[in-house]
Every structure is written in structure tokens, then in C-alpha cells.
Design an enzyme around this catalytic site. Structure first.
Site: not given
Lengths: 402, 84
Positions: A182, A210, A241
């Protein structure tokens, strides 16, 4: 000693900050996946992990609204009591199907998914080996585990192999890595790690927080992109996300997975996700699955901003993932840079040690499929101008596009 | 295996990581030497490499001073010797 005295160093560090506190950002309004209002000024959102830009998607909003009206605002209970509705069960089946796994568990946040899995997957006498740059949720999760925990050097398969070979021959071993890290946006060398895992008879958990919806032909993450899904025993991920909401999950083919529902405290002793969130996530997963164009646009945008910032003279990682982090030599410069960017209408993330690897000070941007190329080009120009103002770059060069 | 004692090897590893130029003694409190939580875990990795052992992170709870760190390392080495 007074209460909270142990936090004095933190207070002193905050007192040294000049300008707005980057860790107390309060948006006046968020208008779209890419636009907001901060301190009365319009800002481009370039640090929100909203990779597919689905937070305002009409279908997702409609699904959530309908559920909100039909099922109420919250479940007010745990998954193992009154907190499992049809939607929770349906989403778990949908996620398992998407990832090609037999089972999936949904958690109330991605943080809790790591906390839950890492605290319950292995027992006393077992071993967990984690990448040194792991997210805080992984560090906190392994602290709750009765297993012995050790770290290997970030993205260094040779170092992983060396540390595995030092472990006692008794007990199970779980290796934990992330798809995209990240802070710096770099991918794990997953094919090499999977080979080492196989060689040592270990198990492998990959946190695709991610990378889900970002990497792989179908958006299943780094394991799909690297062609090693069969070697990944546990896929952890988040809904906050690419799926634009909140929540987390783990999917697996392991025998006995269902028992975790009665062993995993961060799953059991917290309220389940509101049905409206479940509904929007299920719809967002449909969008992710059926619209590969979103992923292609995201990749184009990541390459575009990476190229523009690199051409401007910034030091970025070689890998143009949607997370692009500018390395800044010291915290003072990073804070000044961040404040000036906000004044110029750009919101990105400021990341300082010890939340960053190797003591780095970072200005971290995350690109979305919803960004228009013109927004990214304009942002790159402003970032270059401010970079020059704070002494990080020489004379600003014209940012290139494409 | 070097003839250098465990304690002096640990002092050397800590010294290499201390941001301020100062003499590191065995009684020094590691956090007072300017090492943050990540730096302390990185120190543990260096200790693992130096002594070719596994230092589980939960054992950091036993470590306040440089001497404490050396004591845990010696204990792990002794356990390993006893097991072989």
C-alpha cells in the site's frame, strides 16, 4: 504518571507540524469519485484508493438504497447471532465463485479480515512468516496468533527461503504477503514466493486489498496475473477499495474452513455489515466482473500519471500500479509539499515513518478509473510546480502525457 | 562461529543501527537509542542473520535493554544446542 503520558512523543510530533494537520483532514464535501471540497476549496481526489471509481456508481447506489429502505440501517448483531441475512450469505457465495474457491467469509472491515484469519489459521507450535513491509492489519493479526512470528526482507524470495529453512521441522508454516503493497505500490514477486512455498510445504495467504479488481485478466488480483492461484491457500481482500464500500473477506478451499466462523474472534465479536453495504458490494462485484474496461482505464491512468511524474523528475517505483508514491527526503519537506498541494487543489496522502517502510517520507497518490486524462495531466503539472517550489525538483519541466 | 561473545555481537549490531553517534552499552534501553518500532524489528532480522536462528517477534516483549536482547539470543542458542 498521568494517563496518555506515553503518547507525549506523538503530541510533540504533532505540535511540530506546520500548516494543516495532514492526519486530520475533514472534507467539506465529496462530490464524486474524483472531486471534493476541502477547507472551502475544490480539490481533485488523488489519494482515495477508489480504484474503479464505483463509490457513486448509479447501480451500486440504487442497490444500497433499495436495501436500506427494505432491510433497515443495520443488523445490530454478530454474524453468529442475528447478523447474517440472505445478502451476507449470497455475497460469500458470489465471492467464492468469482475467486474460484469453495468458501468465503465476509468480515466487517478488511482490517478485521486480516485480524481474524491471522489470529485463527494457525495454532501453538506453528509458524507465520510475513513480509517486513506488511500492512498494520497483518502485524496486528499475527500479534493475536499463538504461532511464532518472524519477518523476511520485503519482496526478497531468497531471504524468505533462508528464514523458512531456519524454522523447526515441526508445525505448520503460513507465509503472508500482499498483492500490491500500500505504501510504495510495488507487487510481490508472487511466482517465486509460490515456488518457495511449495518447496517448503508451507501455506500461503495473499492479501489482495490493493490488487483485487486491479490486476489479472479477470481482476482476481496478483495471483491471477502471476498465474499462481492454485498455490494461494487463502485470499484476503477488502470491499473498501476497488469495490467502493467497506468490509473484508477471506476465500479458500481449505478443509474445515467453516469452523473458522466459530473460532475467529474478529468475525464473531463484532456487528456484521449493514445489508445496504452488502447490496452495494454485490453490485460492485458485478461491475468489476462484467466491465474489464474499468480495469483497462485504471491501468491507462496509472501509466499516464507515472509517465508524467517520472518525466517531471520525481523518483517513483519502476512499476506503474495505481499507487504512485513520491519519495521526499525529510518529513518537513513532505509536510510543506502536502500542504501546498492542498492549497493548489490536489488531495493526496502524506505518509511518514513509522507507517512507511525504511523510514521513507512519501506523498502517496492513488489513481482511479474515474479520473479523466485531463485531470491527471493537470495534477502532474501542479505536483511538478509544487515539487520545484519546495526544492525537490529543479526548474519544472513540461509534464508529458500518455 | 566467531569467538566474539553473544553480548558483544549484539552490541555491534545495535551500534550499526543507532542514528546518533554514541557508545552503546549493554545496559542501554533500546528505544532510548532512537530506534522506532520498525527499526527494532529490523534489528531482530539482523540478529537472526548474525546468529542463524529464529527470533520470534513476541519475544521482543522480554527486551528492554541491549543486554536483554543478548540474553534472549543466548537462550535460543542454548535451546537449539540442547535439542541437537
Amino acid at each position: 504518571m498521568t494517563l496518555l503520558q506515553h503518547l507525549t512523543p506523538l503530541r510533540e510530533a504533532l505540535d511540530r507540524l506546520e500548516g494543516a494537520n495532514p492526519f486530520d483532514v475533514r472534507f467539506d464535501a465529496v462530490l464524486s469519485p474524483t472531486e471534493g471540497v476541502l477547507h472551502g476549496r475544490p480539490v481533485l481526489l488523488l489519494g482515495t484508493n477508489n480504484y474503479l471509481g464505483l463509490t457513486f456508481d448509479g447501480d451500486c447506489v440504487a442497490a444500497a438504497s433499495s436495501s436500506l429502505a427494505g432491510e433497515g440501517t443495520g443488523t445490530t448483531g454478530s454474524r453468529i447471532a442475528n447478523g447474517t441475512y440472505g445478502g451476507h450469505h449470497h455475497l460469500e457465495a458470489k465471492l467464492a465463485g468469482f475467486l474460484g474457491r469453495r468458501q468465503a467469509m465476509v468480515f466487517s472491515t478488511g482490517y478485521q479480515a486480516n485480524l481474524g484469519m491471522l489470529s485463527s489459521l494457525v495454532g501453538p507450535g506453528d509458524h507465520i512468516v510475513i513480509d517486513a513491509d506488511s500492512h498494520a492489519s497483518i502485524y496486528d493479526g499475527v500479534r493475536l496468533s499463538p504461532a511464532s512470528v518472524t519477518r523476511f526482507r520485503h519482496n526478497d524470495p531468497g531471504d524468505l527461503a533462508r528464514r523458512l529453512s531456519r524454522l523447526p521441522s515441526t508445525g505448520n508454516t503460513l507465509i503472508v504477503v500482499e498483492g500490491i503493497y500500500s505504501m510504495l505500490g510495488d507487487r510481490a514477486p508472487l511466482a517465486e514466493i509460490a515456488a518457495i512455498k511449495r518447496e517448503h510445504g508451507a501455506h500461503l495467504l495473499v492479501d489482495e486489498a490493493h490488487s483485487l479488481g486491479v490486476l489479472g485478466e479477470h481482476g482476481r488480483g496478483l495471483a491471477e496475473e502471476a498465474g499462481v492461484e492454485a498455490e494461494v491457500d487463502f485470499v484476503v481482500g477488502t470491499f473498501s477499495k476497488s469495490l467502493g464500500a467497506v468490509g473484508g473477506f477471506c476465500a479458500s478451499d481449505v478443509d474445515g474452513f467453516e469452523l473458522l466462523r466459530l473460532a475467529c474472534r474478529p468475525y464473531m465479536f463484532t456487528a456484521s455489515l449493514p445489508p445496504s453495504v452488502i447490496a452495494s458490494v454485490a453490485r460492485a462485484l458485478d461491475r468489476l466482473t462484467m466491465e474489464p474496461a474499468l480495469r483497462a482505464r485504471l491501468a491507462d491512468n496509472a501509466r499516464r500519471l507515472h509517465a508524467a511524474l517520472t518525466a517531471a523528475g520525481f523518483e517513483l517505483g519502476a512499476d506503474p500500479t495505481p499507487i504512485l508514491s513520491i519519495r521526499v527526503p525529510d518529513a518537513g519537506t513532505a509536510i510543506a509539499f502536502w500542504n501546498r498541494l492542498v492549497e493548489r487543489g490536489i488531495y493526496i496522502n502524506l505518509a511518514l515513518p513509522p507507517a512507511t517502510p525504511r523510514g521513507l517520507c512519501l506523498l502517496r497518490s492513488s489513481v482511479s478509473a474515474a479520473h479523466e486524462p485531463a485531470q491527471l495531466d493537470a495534477a502532474a503539472r501542479v505536483v511538478a510546480e509544487v515539487g520545484a517550489e519546495v526544492g525537490l525538483l529543479g526548474r519544472p519541466r513540461r509534464a508529458v502525457s500518455g | 562461529m566467531s569467538n566474539e561473545s553473544v553480548a558483544s555481537r549484539v552490541v555491534r549490531l545495535v551500534t550499526e543501527r543507532v542514528p546518533r553517534a554514541e557508545a552503546v552499552t549493554g545496559s542501554a534501553v533500546i528505544r532510548d537509542l532512537g530506534l522506532d518500532s520498525v527499526a527494532v524489528m529490523d534489528l531482530v532480522m539482523a540478529v537472526e542473520d548474525e546468529f542463524d536462528l529464529v527470533f520470534p517477534l513476541d519475544r521482543l516483549g522480554e527486551v528492554e535493554t541491549v543486554d536483554d536482547l543478548a540474553r534472549v539470543v543466548s537462550g535460543i542458542l542454548e535451546q537449539r544446542t540442547a535439542a541437537t
